[in-house]
Scaffold this active site. Structure first.
Site, PDB file in Angstrom:
ATOM      1  N   GLY A   1       0.827  -1.119   0.022  1.00 24.08           N
ATOM      2  CA  GLY A   1       0.231  -0.195  -0.040  1.00 24.08           C
ATOM      3  C   GLY A   1       0.909   1.167  -0.075  1.00 24.08           C
ATOM      4  O   GLY A   1       2.129   1.283   0.409  1.00 24.08           O
TER       5      GLY A   1
ATOM      6  N   HIS B   1      -4.637   1.201   7.384  1.00 19.32           N
ATOM      7  CA  HIS B   1      -3.236   1.752   7.464  1.00 19.32           C
ATOM      8  C   HIS B   1      -3.549   2.891   6.461  1.00 19.32           C
ATOM      9  O   HIS B   1      -2.710   3.819   6.857  1.00 19.32           O
ATOM     10  CB  HIS B   1      -2.106   0.576   7.222  1.00 19.32           C
ATOM     11  CG  HIS B   1      -0.963   1.205   7.231  1.00 19.32           C
ATOM     12  ND1 HIS B   1      -0.005   0.803   8.261  1.00 19.32           N
ATOM     13  CD2 HIS B   1      -0.237   1.706   6.161  1.00 19.32           C
ATOM     14  CE1 HIS B   1       1.109   1.416   7.939  1.00 19.32           C
ATOM     15  NE2 HIS B   1       1.104   1.893   6.672  1.00 19.32           N
ATOM     16  N   GLU B   2      -3.876   2.642   5.205  1.00 17.08           N
ATOM     17  CA  GLU B   2      -3.573   3.672   4.173  1.00 17.08           C
ATOM     18  C   GLU B   2      -4.511   4.891   4.454  1.00 17.08           C
ATOM     19  O   GLU B   2      -4.235   6.081   4.376  1.00 17.08           O
ATOM     20  CB  GLU B   2      -3.854   3.189   2.888  1.00 17.08           C
ATOM     21  CG  GLU B   2      -2.888   2.393   2.353  1.00 17.08           C
ATOM     22  CD  GLU B   2      -1.483   2.390   2.681  1.00 17.08           C
ATOM     23  OE1 GLU B   2      -1.069   3.528   2.457  1.00 17.08           O
ATOM     24  OE2 GLU B   2      -0.559   1.623   3.140  1.00 17.08           O
TER      25      GLU B   2
ATOM     26  N   HIS C   1      -3.041   7.438   7.102  1.00 11.79           N
ATOM     27  CA  HIS C   1      -2.244   8.222   6.464  1.00 11.79           C
ATOM     28  C   HIS C   1      -2.862   9.376   6.019  1.00 11.79           C
ATOM     29  O   HIS C   1      -2.325  10.522   5.953  1.00 11.79           O
ATOM     30  CB  HIS C   1      -1.399   7.447   5.105  1.00 11.79           C
ATOM     31  CG  HIS C   1      -0.182   6.650   5.583  1.00 11.79           C
ATOM     32  ND1 HIS C   1       0.705   7.168   6.224  1.00 11.79           N
ATOM     33  CD2 HIS C   1       0.144   5.346   5.396  1.00 11.79           C
ATOM     34  CE1 HIS C   1       1.620   6.356   6.277  1.00 11.79           C
ATOM     35  NE2 HIS C   1       1.361   5.088   5.899  1.00 11.79           N
TER      36      HIS C   1
ATOM     37  N   GLN D   1       2.564  10.075   1.458  1.00  8.44           N
ATOM     38  CA  GLN D   1       3.804   9.185   1.597  1.00  8.44           C
ATOM     39  C   GLN D   1       4.617   9.611   0.522  1.00  8.44           C
ATOM     40  O   GLN D   1       5.951   9.403   0.338  1.00  8.44           O
ATOM     41  CB  GLN D   1       3.673   7.740   1.691  1.00  8.44           C
ATOM     42  CG  GLN D   1       3.010   7.232   3.020  1.00  8.44           C
ATOM     43  CD  GLN D   1       2.942   5.830   2.978  1.00  8.44           C
ATOM     44  OE1 GLN D   1       1.839   5.143   2.390  1.00  8.44           O
ATOM     45  NE2 GLN D   1       3.863   5.008   3.516  1.00  8.44           N
TER      46      GLN D   1
ATOM     47  N   CYS E   1       5.960   0.088   7.457  1.00  7.74           N
ATOM     48  CA  CYS E   1       5.592   1.385   6.851  1.00  7.74           C
ATOM     49  C   CYS E   1       6.503   1.865   5.906  1.00  7.74           C
ATOM     50  O   CYS E   1       7.683   1.887   6.145  1.00  7.74           O
ATOM     51  CB  CYS E   1       4.909   2.105   7.739  1.00  7.74           C
ATOM     52  SG  CYS E   1       4.333   3.675   7.068  1.00  7.74           S
ATOM     53  N   LEU E   2       6.197   2.001   4.428  1.00  7.16           N
ATOM     54  CA  LEU E   2       7.368   2.643   3.796  1.00  7.16           C
ATOM     55  C   LEU E   2       7.709   4.026   4.097  1.00  7.16           C
ATOM     56  O   LEU E   2       9.132   4.271   3.852  1.00  7.16           O
ATOM     57  CB  LEU E   2       6.690   2.770   2.245  1.00  7.16           C
ATOM     58  CG  LEU E   2       6.471   1.397   1.734  1.00  7.16           C
ATOM     59  CD1 LEU E   2       5.658   1.757   0.296  1.00  7.16           C
ATOM     60  CD2 LEU E   2       7.532   0.386   1.471  1.00  7.16           C
TER      61      LEU E   2
END
Length: 169
Positions: free
Chosen positions: A47, A134-135, A138, A52, A92-93
């Site tokens: 994701g 999660h997304e 963000h 991000q 997480c990226l």
């Protein structure tokens, strides 16, 4: 298509802001979605949210398939139904080199728009439920690491900085 640099926790203000709704569904948006897919796959993620990559827009791309061949995007998403509760561990990226645990609903139903503006609903449990939450977090300025105690957050941020230094060598 083009890779877009991913921004890291505490390195970019877009990660900590509430993202603005997407209002224009045009070719530029379609290209952004394609670039985000490419960026997500290159970073070995499942994701990626627009904050991000430094854009405060309510847009995220997801692909939880093993083969990485079932991507979809959620634009202006909202969780319209949820049930159950569990702690889920994830990376997480934007906080590379760390894994954190966050409270999540076991099941969610999300209403969103696709890249042409068409509304749809998606529901799921397990990894899909977690990834959606999660997304969406963000898009509202919250990262997994924000669920941690100050001490654990500090330790995770130090791990991230070490990871980033190692990856630059």
């Amino acid at each position: 298509m083009a890779l877009i640099p991913i921004v890291y926790y505490s390195h970019h203000p877009a990660l900590h802001k509430i993202a603005e709704p997407v209002t224009e569904f045009d070719e530029k948006l379609k290209q952004l979605v394609q670039d985000m897919y490419e960026t997500m796959y290159a970073a070995d993620g499942c994701g990626l949210a627009a904050p991000q990559i430094g854009l405060a827009k309510q847009l995220a791309v997801i692909d939880i398939s093993e083969e990485k061949n079932k991507p979809f995007c959620i634009i202006n998403p909202e969780i319209i139904e949820h049930s159950g509760s569990e702690m889920m561990s994830a990376g997480c990226l934007s906080v590379p080199g760390t894994y954190t645990t966050a409270p999540r609903a076991s099941y969610v139903k999300v209403r969103a728009q696709d890249e042409i503006g068409k509304f749809f609903e998606i529901e799921g449990s397990g990894l899909l439920s977690h990834c959606l939450q999660h997304e969406i977090d963000h898009l509202f300025g919250k990262l997994n690491i924000d669920y941690l105690s100050p001490l654990k957050k500090s330790i995770s941020l130090k791990k991230m900085e070490k990871h980033l230094k190692r990856s630059k060598k």
